[in-house]
Write a protein that holds these residues in place. Structure first.
Motif, PDB file in Angstrom:
ATOM      1  N   UNK A  87       6.281 -18.448  -5.570  1.00  0.00           N
ATOM      2  CA  UNK A  87       5.816 -17.216  -4.957  1.00  0.00           C
ATOM      3  C   UNK A  87       7.003 -16.465  -4.368  1.00  0.00           C
ATOM      4  N   UNK A  88       6.721 -15.326  -3.764  1.00  0.00           N
ATOM      5  CA  UNK A  88       7.778 -14.546  -3.122  1.00  0.00           C
ATOM      6  C   UNK A  88       8.243 -15.232  -1.845  1.00  0.00           C
ATOM      7  N   UNK A  89       9.545 -15.137  -1.594  1.00  0.00           N
ATOM      8  CA  UNK A  89      10.090 -15.696  -0.359  1.00  0.00           C
ATOM      9  C   UNK A  89       9.797 -14.807   0.841  1.00  0.00           C
ATOM     10  N   UNK A  90       9.411 -13.550   0.607  1.00  0.00           N
ATOM     11  CA  UNK A  90       9.223 -12.589   1.699  1.00  0.00           C
ATOM     12  C   UNK A  90       7.787 -12.085   1.818  1.00  0.00           C
ATOM     13  N   UNK A  91       6.982 -12.297   0.783  1.00  0.00           N
ATOM     14  CA  UNK A  91       5.615 -11.773   0.777  1.00  0.00           C
ATOM     15  C   UNK A  91       4.624 -12.895   0.483  1.00  0.00           C
ATOM     16  N   UNK A  99       0.278 -15.313  -2.824  1.00  0.00           N
ATOM     17  CA  UNK A  99      -0.499 -16.536  -3.009  1.00  0.00           C
ATOM     18  C   UNK A  99      -1.739 -16.578  -2.119  1.00  0.00           C
ATOM     19  N   UNK A 100      -1.834 -15.669  -1.159  1.00  0.00           N
ATOM     20  CA  UNK A 100      -3.015 -15.621  -0.281  1.00  0.00           C
ATOM     21  C   UNK A 100      -4.100 -14.696  -0.818  1.00  0.00           C
ATOM     22  N   UNK A 101      -3.805 -13.963  -1.874  1.00  0.00           N
ATOM     23  CA  UNK A 101      -4.764 -12.988  -2.407  1.00  0.00           C
ATOM     24  C   UNK A 101      -5.898 -13.680  -3.159  1.00  0.00           C
ATOM     25  N   UNK A 153       9.064  -9.184  -6.143  1.00  0.00           N
ATOM     26  CA  UNK A 153       8.526  -7.991  -5.486  1.00  0.00           C
ATOM     27  C   UNK A 153       7.322  -8.289  -4.608  1.00  0.00           C
ATOM     28  N   UNK A 154       6.830  -9.525  -4.641  1.00  0.00           N
ATOM     29  CA  UNK A 154       5.691  -9.896  -3.812  1.00  0.00           C
ATOM     30  C   UNK A 154       4.349  -9.524  -4.407  1.00  0.00           C
ATOM     31  N   UNK A 155       4.303  -9.353  -5.735  1.00  0.00           N
ATOM     32  CA  UNK A 155       3.092  -8.871  -6.387  1.00  0.00           C
ATOM     33  C   UNK A 155       2.320  -9.959  -7.112  1.00  0.00           C
ATOM     34  N   UNK A 181      10.437 -18.637  -3.892  1.00  0.00           N
ATOM     35  CA  UNK A 181      10.391 -19.974  -3.301  1.00  0.00           C
ATOM     36  C   UNK A 181       9.304 -20.796  -3.988  1.00  0.00           C
ATOM     37  N   UNK A 182       9.533 -22.093  -4.053  1.00  0.00           N
ATOM     38  CA  UNK A 182       8.552 -23.006  -4.623  1.00  0.00           C
ATOM     39  C   UNK A 182       7.436 -23.261  -3.623  1.00  0.00           C
TER      40      UNK A 182
END
Length: 300
Positions: free
Chosen positions: A174-178, A181-183, A230-232, A247-248
């Motif tokens: 997933x994104x390291x900043x966003x 994975x919670x969506x 991009x956190x998408x 990040x894993x």
């Protein structure tokens, strides 16, 4: 006339390994020595040079001193010259071109160090790297258009000359900043429908009853990482090197289902330049074994 002390190549090699691994234990495993033997080599080198090269912390990790940083670059240059001279005089002469196929993610994560070491040992060999999906690479080897290819397990032809290079579990990234994975539904970035990783991901999500949508697709693995950074979206990766911004996810984190094991295979075709192709194949096998040992050591 006073003679300058000689810096022994095996001691320099031990220092480079410790500096790169930031660990005496991993360096010892990498060069096939005990941790105490490697530690003694580093102390010997520090005694000869008259300066500390490493900061030894309370734990296993070490950091380079300013003198260590200076020596690291010079030691690599000296070892490269040593290895090239030794190979020139002692190893069989090989030359020519090897056509190597690989998916782009394997090329990025595994090949740089392998190709660097091969070039040091066999500077007269040219390697043409072709990046494509596994399902395109296998027929190219079978048709004689490629000499070697790294393939994802599941695309190997029957009765082909195959070597297992790697086996391990896929991982969610997933994104390291966003927090995509919670969506709900989970946005995923995956390759084309024929990809074994895509099938593994969708089957795992469906078996777990996790709602998802394929938000982004790409013909290459690198392309699937762009929306992740991009956190998408989240994606499926080989749990080795991660680019910045990715990040894993730990197994079971945020309820994402476990993924199956996968294999990376080396397919070898029929070539007129057998000796050169076999030499590169041997370096690839050794490189993957070293990486597997490093990952196993890190996980221990």
């Amino acid at each position: 006339m006073q003679l300058t002390p000689t810096l022994e190549s095996d001691v320099l090699r031990a220092f480079v390994c410790v500096a790169e691994e930031r660990s005496f234990t991993r360096a010892a495993s990498r060069i096939g020595r005990t941790q105490s033997a490697v530690s003694m080599q580093i102390r010997k080198l520090e005694d000869v040079l008259g300066h500390r090269l490493l900061h030894r912390g309370r734990g296993e990790g070490v950091e380079l001193t300013a003198h260590g940083v200076y020596l690291l670059g010079r030691a690599k240059e000296m070892l490269a010259i040593n290895d090239q001279v030794w190979t020139t005089f002692r190893a069989p002469e090989i030359s020519g071109e090897v056509r190597l196929g690989t998916p782009d993610d394997y090329a990025l994560e595994f090949l740089p160090e392998i190709l660097r070491r091969f070039a040091d040992a066999h500077p007269a060999v040219q390697i043409a790297v072709h990046c494509a999906e596994s399902e395109k690479l296998a027929p190219a080897v079978a048709d004689g258009k490629l000499d070697l290819a790294l393939l994802s397990e599941g695309f190997e032809p029957d009765h082909a000359a195959m070597t297992l290079l790697w086996r391990g579990k896929l991982a969610w990234a997933t994104s390291a900043l966003h927090d995509p994975h919670l969506c709900d539904p989970l946005p995923v970035a995956l390759a084309h429908e024929g990809c074994t990783w895509r099938r593994a991901a969708t089957r795992a999500l469906e078996s777990a009853g996790r709602r998802y949508r394929v938000a982004y697709t790409s013909a290459t693995h690198v392309g699937t990482l762009v929306p992740v950074i991009a956190g998408l979206a989240v994606t499926v990766v080989v749990p080795t090197l991660m680019p910045a911004g990715v990040r894993l996810l730990r197994p079971g984190e945020f309820g994402l289902p476990p993924l199956p094991e996968y294999g990376i295979l080396l397919m070898k075709g029929v070539s007129e330049n057998t000796k050169t192709v076999d030499a590169l194949a041997a370096f690839i096998v050794d490189g993957f074994r070293a990486e597997a040992a490093r990952v196993e050591q890190k996980a221990a």
